[in-house]
Design a protein around this motif. Sequence first.
Motif, mmCIF file in Angstrom:
data_model
loop_
_atom_site.group_PDB
_atom_site.id
_atom_site.type_symbol
_atom_site.label_atom_id
_atom_site.label_comp_id
_atom_site.label_asym_id
_atom_site.label_seq_id
_atom_site.Cartn_x
_atom_site.Cartn_y
_atom_site.Cartn_z
ATOM 1 N N SER A 110 3.939 7.231 6.092
ATOM 2 C CA SER A 110 4.961 6.749 5.155
ATOM 3 C C SER A 110 5.917 7.865 4.750
ATOM 4 N N ALA A 111 5.583 9.115 5.119
ATOM 5 C CA ALA A 111 6.494 10.234 4.892
ATOM 6 C C ALA A 111 7.754 10.085 5.729
ATOM 7 N N LEU A 112 7.826 9.035 6.513
ATOM 8 C CA LEU A 112 9.067 8.708 7.213
ATOM 9 C C LEU A 112 10.217 8.689 6.220
ATOM 10 N N ALA A 113 9.931 8.365 4.974
ATOM 11 C CA ALA A 113 10.952 8.376 3.922
ATOM 12 C C ALA A 113 11.615 9.744 3.807
ATOM 13 N N ILE A 114 10.863 10.821 4.048
ATOM 14 C CA ILE A 114 11.435 12.172 4.002
ATOM 15 C C ILE A 114 12.460 12.332 5.112
ATOM 16 N N SER A 115 12.105 11.896 6.312
ATOM 17 C CA SER A 115 12.987 12.043 7.466
ATOM 18 C C SER A 115 14.260 11.230 7.312
ATOM 19 N N LEU A 116 14.187 10.146 6.571
ATOM 20 C CA LEU A 116 15.368 9.336 6.362
ATOM 21 C C LEU A 116 16.327 9.982 5.358
ATOM 22 N N GLY A 117 15.880 11.070 4.750
ATOM 23 C CA GLY A 117 16.736 11.806 3.844
ATOM 24 C C GLY A 117 16.820 11.214 2.447
ATOM 25 N N HIS A 118 15.948 10.267 2.127
ATOM 26 C CA HIS A 118 16.032 9.603 0.828
ATOM 27 C C HIS A 118 15.126 10.214 -0.217
ATOM 28 N N THR A 119 14.246 11.085 0.196
ATOM 29 C CA THR A 119 13.305 11.675 -0.745
ATOM 30 C C THR A 119 12.868 13.012 -0.180
ATOM 31 N N LEU B 113 0.796 -1.229 0.000
ATOM 32 C CA LEU B 113 0.000 0.000 0.000
ATOM 33 C C LEU B 113 0.828 1.278 0.000
ATOM 34 N N ARG B 114 1.958 1.272 0.680
ATOM 35 C CA ARG B 114 2.736 2.501 0.820
ATOM 36 C C ARG B 114 4.002 2.519 -0.024
ATOM 37 N N GLY B 115 4.468 1.381 -0.482
ATOM 38 C CA GLY B 115 5.642 1.359 -1.359
ATOM 39 C C GLY B 115 5.457 2.248 -2.579
#
Length: 137
Positions: free
Chosen positions: A126-135, A65-67
């Motif tokens: 899923s915006a955790l991806a932003i915090s990880l610095g990857h997007t 769902l979030r990928g």
Amino acid sequence: MGKTITHCGPSGSGQIVKACNQIAVALNIAGVAEALALGLAAGIDPDIMIRVLGGGLAQSRVLELRGPTMAQKTFTPGFRVRLHLKDMGIVRSTAATYQLQLPFSDLVYQHFQTLVEQGYGDLDHSALAISLGHTSR
């Protein structure tokens, strides 16, 4: 109403099971975000990567769902970052009650906290991806 209720044990057990669910979801989001970041950095088509990962042990509802939304950098709220941060705070206090170290949960908590501080609290978790610095958004 209309849902099966499962008795989890004595008073408070349901709250602990909810906290355990939040750990599993948060860490799964973090894993999917990092896997996608690596694949995207290497030039792998995200649709192919998600399909391949979904055919093996990495398969999960988060991946399914979030990928795609992480790969597309679309973080329309389902469950908001600020709410997951609140729930991960419950995880931390529950772990402290049992004198238990949860380092991966603590790390994800810190990333959710950073997102909220940066004004992303109302995005999907899923915006955790932003915090990880990857997007970026």
